[in-house]
Design an enzyme around this catalytic site. Structure first.
Site, PDB file in Angstrom:
ATOM      1  N   HIS A 287     -22.768 -39.356  42.512  1.00 26.97           N
ATOM      2  CA  HIS A 287     -21.786 -38.295  42.611  1.00 26.97           C
ATOM      3  C   HIS A 287     -21.925 -37.767  44.226  1.00 26.97           C
ATOM      4  O   HIS A 287     -21.962 -38.193  45.024  1.00 26.97           O
ATOM      5  CB  HIS A 287     -21.853 -37.053  41.559  1.00 26.97           C
ATOM      6  CG  HIS A 287     -20.710 -36.274  41.568  1.00 26.97           C
ATOM      7  ND1 HIS A 287     -19.483 -36.243  42.482  1.00 26.97           N
ATOM      8  CD2 HIS A 287     -20.482 -35.333  40.444  1.00 26.97           C
ATOM      9  CE1 HIS A 287     -18.818 -35.429  41.849  1.00 26.97           C
ATOM     10  NE2 HIS A 287     -19.319 -34.453  40.777  1.00 26.97           N
ATOM     11  N   HIS A 326     -14.681 -45.940  44.421  1.00 29.80           N
ATOM     12  CA  HIS A 326     -14.518 -44.727  43.771  1.00 29.80           C
ATOM     13  C   HIS A 326     -13.621 -44.761  42.328  1.00 29.80           C
ATOM     14  O   HIS A 326     -12.986 -45.624  42.524  1.00 29.80           O
ATOM     15  CB  HIS A 326     -13.495 -43.724  44.680  1.00 29.80           C
ATOM     16  CG  HIS A 326     -13.538 -42.323  44.366  1.00 29.80           C
ATOM     17  ND1 HIS A 326     -12.677 -41.839  43.259  1.00 29.80           N
ATOM     18  CD2 HIS A 326     -14.199 -41.329  45.114  1.00 29.80           C
ATOM     19  CE1 HIS A 326     -12.882 -40.435  43.417  1.00 29.80           C
ATOM     20  NE2 HIS A 326     -13.926 -40.257  44.331  1.00 29.80           N
ATOM     21  N   ASP A 382     -18.300 -39.766  50.919  1.00 29.41           N
ATOM     22  CA  ASP A 382     -19.614 -39.633  51.254  1.00 29.41           C
ATOM     23  C   ASP A 382     -20.151 -40.585  52.285  1.00 29.41           C
ATOM     24  O   ASP A 382     -21.212 -40.326  52.838  1.00 29.41           O
ATOM     25  CB  ASP A 382     -20.390 -39.787  49.890  1.00 29.41           C
ATOM     26  CG  ASP A 382     -20.281 -38.560  49.029  1.00 29.41           C
ATOM     27  OD1 ASP A 382     -20.232 -37.487  49.494  1.00 29.41           O
ATOM     28  OD2 ASP A 382     -20.151 -39.050  47.722  1.00 29.41           O
TER      29      ASP A 382
HETATM   30  N1  ACO Z   1     -20.987 -51.496  46.230  1.00 28.49           N
HETATM   31  C1  ACO Z   1     -20.828 -52.532  45.401  1.00 28.49           C
HETATM   32  N2  ACO Z   1     -20.367 -52.802  44.386  1.00 28.49           N
HETATM   33  C2  ACO Z   1     -19.573 -51.825  43.692  1.00 28.49           C
HETATM   34  C3  ACO Z   1     -19.611 -50.615  44.275  1.00 28.49           C
HETATM   35  C4  ACO Z   1     -20.367 -50.527  45.360  1.00 28.49           C
HETATM   36  N3  ACO Z   1     -20.545 -49.404  45.731  1.00 28.49           N
HETATM   37  N4  ACO Z   1     -18.900 -49.797  43.633  1.00 28.49           N
HETATM   38  C5  ACO Z   1     -18.327 -50.553  42.595  1.00 28.49           C
HETATM   39  N5  ACO Z   1     -18.586 -51.838  42.794  1.00 28.49           N
HETATM   40  C6  ACO Z   1     -18.201 -52.817  41.988  1.00 28.49           C
HETATM   41  C7  ACO Z   1     -18.672 -52.890  40.669  1.00 28.49           C
HETATM   42  O1  ACO Z   1     -20.265 -53.594  40.516  1.00 28.49           O
HETATM   43  C8  ACO Z   1     -17.679 -53.612  39.767  1.00 28.49           C
HETATM   44  O2  ACO Z   1     -17.866 -55.022  39.933  1.00 28.49           O
HETATM   45  P1  ACO Z   1     -17.549 -56.236  38.695  1.00 28.49           P
HETATM   46  O3  ACO Z   1     -16.401 -55.811  38.188  1.00 28.49           O
HETATM   47  O4  ACO Z   1     -17.973 -57.321  39.347  1.00 28.49           O
HETATM   48  O5  ACO Z   1     -18.510 -55.515  37.516  1.00 28.49           O
HETATM   49  C9  ACO Z   1     -16.658 -53.128  40.506  1.00 28.49           C
HETATM   50  O6  ACO Z   1     -16.884 -52.813  41.703  1.00 28.49           O
HETATM   51  C10 ACO Z   1     -15.848 -51.785  39.840  1.00 28.49           C
HETATM   52  O7  ACO Z   1     -17.064 -50.698  39.746  1.00 28.49           O
HETATM   53  P2  ACO Z   1     -17.308 -49.955  38.748  1.00 28.49           P
HETATM   54  O8  ACO Z   1     -18.560 -49.636  38.680  1.00 28.49           O
HETATM   55  O9  ACO Z   1     -16.416 -50.133  37.213  1.00 28.49           O
HETATM   56  O10 ACO Z   1     -16.480 -48.375  39.165  1.00 28.49           O
HETATM   57  P3  ACO Z   1     -16.689 -47.204  38.533  1.00 28.49           P
HETATM   58  O11 ACO Z   1     -15.303 -46.658  38.833  1.00 28.49           O
HETATM   59  O12 ACO Z   1     -17.356 -46.952  37.353  1.00 28.49           O
HETATM   60  O13 ACO Z   1     -17.787 -46.480  39.436  1.00 28.49           O
HETATM   61  C11 ACO Z   1     -18.609 -45.438  41.527  1.00 28.49           C
HETATM   62  C12 ACO Z   1     -17.332 -45.429  40.730  1.00 28.49           C
HETATM   63  C13 ACO Z   1     -19.524 -44.632  40.644  1.00 28.49           C
HETATM   64  C14 ACO Z   1     -18.107 -44.207  42.630  1.00 28.49           C
HETATM   65  C15 ACO Z   1     -19.077 -46.592  42.111  1.00 28.49           C
HETATM   66  O14 ACO Z   1     -18.001 -47.120  42.960  1.00 28.49           O
HETATM   67  C16 ACO Z   1     -20.160 -46.547  42.954  1.00 28.49           C
HETATM   68  O15 ACO Z   1     -21.455 -46.436  42.197  1.00 28.49           O
HETATM   69  N6  ACO Z   1     -20.246 -46.196  44.368  1.00 28.49           N
HETATM   70  C17 ACO Z   1     -21.484 -45.939  45.342  1.00 28.49           C
HETATM   71  C18 ACO Z   1     -21.809 -44.544  44.953  1.00 28.49           C
HETATM   72  C19 ACO Z   1     -20.809 -43.622  45.898  1.00 28.49           C
HETATM   73  O16 ACO Z   1     -20.460 -43.855  46.857  1.00 28.49           O
HETATM   74  N7  ACO Z   1     -20.471 -42.658  44.996  1.00 28.49           N
HETATM   75  C20 ACO Z   1     -19.632 -41.374  45.564  1.00 28.49           C
HETATM   76  C21 ACO Z   1     -18.572 -41.327  44.767  1.00 28.49           C
HETATM   77  S1  ACO Z   1     -17.236 -40.031  45.749  1.00 28.49           S
HETATM   78  C22 ACO Z   1     -17.927 -38.884  45.204  1.00 28.49           C
HETATM   79  O17 ACO Z   1     -18.477 -38.503  44.120  1.00 28.49           O
HETATM   80  C23 ACO Z   1     -17.810 -37.407  45.971  1.00 28.49           C
END
Ligand code: ACO
Length: 441
Positions: A287, A326, A382
């Site tokens: 987050h 996201h 971010d």
């Molecule tokens: N890098 C690589 N792969 C990713 C990423 C990433 N940053 N984010 C999602 N994916 C992939 C997942 O592995 C998943 O792949 P799969 O379908 O093969 O299993 C797919 O994309 C869908 O991802 P989810 O995890 O289902 O997405 P979710 O909505 O649960 O997660 C989150 C969202 C937590 C923001 C995620 O994208 C992440 O961890 N990003 C990196 C951390 C980040 O930048 N957080 C800031 C968010 S913005 C904020 O809080 C202000």
């Protein structure tokens, strides 16, 4: 599909019939009609669906609330597919371009932009509540010399509750109004004190003659200890960039920290402890801690030629590309676009941050790669904010604290909305029990 749905087309149904969901429970063969309001059904309407009269009724199972609305809210609108973000109806780019953070905070909390006298009163109240009790310094002093400033911020927000017992009257509009002003005014002071403690420097007191972002930058500045009470010079371009970053982070509807604010607030806990809990939720690397992780990742990459190797690791599932993806945006985060522009304003003063070139290269590769395209992974807020914070001279540890300062207005707006919402009750999800059936010793 129930037989009657076959014989009557959607156009032939009355509006009252159309806005319903027909459900057939194949366990019993019984049919149910459930109203649809605002494209949602009420989960409680599922409870009537039972196999036996003594059953609890049907539950919806939604780990991580991916498809569950927990409230009705008039504060922030997001269309994640179209990359739209609006506060109280105003597009984020218009607000970032034409308004100050304090105007936006007023908007988020009150629902309308302030008129001249409303703004004067608001700015005056916020400015004159920036000071914290001297004892706050004493307990911040008690933290280890290398304590993470976010840990200090979370604790000191909770501790403010002990200074303002009147905040317990959450049903009292006057009390709520006062606590909202106090929290928005004091969080930059707590944040700056937390930072100053973490670098072993003396605290700098707030200056009532500076605007909100300039005062914050002034309190963060490394001073000579003899200058503590004197006005700091703050570059107006940097203060403006800080203000834009504050605007972009003011609210983002039901994210993890805001949902926490509402959950804790639903037990009628005061807004100091509720916002401490929200700040704790923000601390996590998925987050508000993500910008810190982005900078660490870019530093680890070190140069543009290492970008392909990192992307390969991400695609093999060995790591995540921090600052990408996201829960809501499946398009370019509109805040990331504005931040990219703000970066130029900052770099014109500070000189270019070399991490920016790595970030741009990373973005280019990711946006043209099938793995990211298929999963709709775009840069989020971010991805670039950390690079700007670094150019402003902030160490990575302070990044989530910089996020928490403006998010306070969003948390408070959402908390206020919750308190005034007659439909809300103490937050208490259900579970699907998967443990052992009854057994005996
Ligand atoms: N890098 C690589 N792969 C990713 C990423 C990433 N940053 N984010 C999602 N994916 C992939 C997942 O592995 C998943 O792949 P799969 O379908 O093969 O299993 C797919 O994309 C869908 O991802 P989810 O995890 O289902 O997405 P979710 O909505 O649960 O997660 C989150 C969202 C937590 C923001 C995620 O994208 C992440 O961890 N990003 C990196 C951390 C980040 O930048 N957080 C800031 C968010 S913005 C904020 O809080 C202000």
């Amino acid at each position: 599909m129930p037989p009657e749905a076959k014989s009557v087309t959607t156009e032939e149904k009355s509006p009252a019939q159309r806005d319903t969901l027909a459900i057939r429970d194949n366990r019993t063969g019984r049919d149910y009609t459930i109203p649809i309001e605002r494209d949602a059904i009420r989960a409680m309407d599922l409870r009537q669906i039972k196999v036996h009269d003594t059953d609890f009724g049907l539950l919806s199972y939604d780990p991580a609330f991916q498809n569950t609305a927990s409230c009705q809210s008039a504060i922030t609108y997001i269309d994640g597919d179209a990359g739209i973000l609006r506060y109280r109806g105003y597009p984020i780019d218009e607000l970032a371009e034409r308004k100050t953070y304090l105007e936006v905070a007023y908007l988020v909390i009150h629902g309308h932009l302030p008129g001249k006298s409303e703004l004067d009163d608001w700015v005056h109240d916020i400015t004159f509540h920036t000071m914290v009790h001297e004892n706050v310094k004493k307990f911040i002093d008690g933290f280890n010399h290398d304590a993470h400033p976010m840990g200090i911020l979370v604790s000191s927000l909770a501790a403010l509750s002990t200074f303002y017992p009147d905040a317990k009257k959450v049903g009292d509009e006057g009390s709520r109004k006062l606590q909202i002003r106090r929290l928005i005014a004091k969080i930059p002071t707590l944040a700056a004190f937390a930072y100053r403690h973490s670098i072993g420097m003396p605290y700098i007191y707030p200056s009532n003659d500076l605007d909100y972002p300039s005062n914050f930058l002034s309190m963060m500045r490394t001073p000579s200890p003899t200058l503590i009470r004197e006005k700091r010079e703050v570059d107006e371009h940097l203060a403006h960039a800080m203000d834009i970053l504050f605007i972009l982070h003011a609210d983002h509807e039901q994210n993890c920290s805001t949902a926490t604010m509402r959950t804790v607030g639903s037990s009628q806990a005061d807004p100091y402890v509720a916002s401490a809990a929200a700040a704790a939720a923000l601390y996590g690397p998925l987050h508000g801690g993500a910008n810190e992780q982005v900078v660490r990742m870019l530093q680890e990459i070190g140069s543009k030629d290492k970008v392909p190797a990192l992307i390969a690791d991400v695609k093999e599932g060995k790591r995540k590309l921090m600052g990408f993806g996201h829960r809501v945006y499946k398009n370019y985060d509109p805040r990331a676009k504005i931040i990219k522009k703000t970066a130029d304003e900052v770099f014109a003063v500070t000189g270019r941050n070399k991490l920016l070139d790595i970030a741009l290269a990373l973005e280019e590769v990711a946006l043209s790669d099938d793995y990211f395209i298929k999963r709709k992974l775009y840069p989020n807020v971010d991805f670039y904010s950390g690079i700007i914070y670094q150019a402003l001279g902030f160490p990575t540890d302070i990044f989530p604290v910089l996020f928490a300062i403006p998010r306070m207005s969003g948390w408070l707006a959402q908390w206020q909305e919750l308190v005034m919402d007659s439909e809300q009750k103490i937050s208490r999800p259900r579970q699907l029990y998967t443990g052992s059936p009854e057994r005996h010793l």
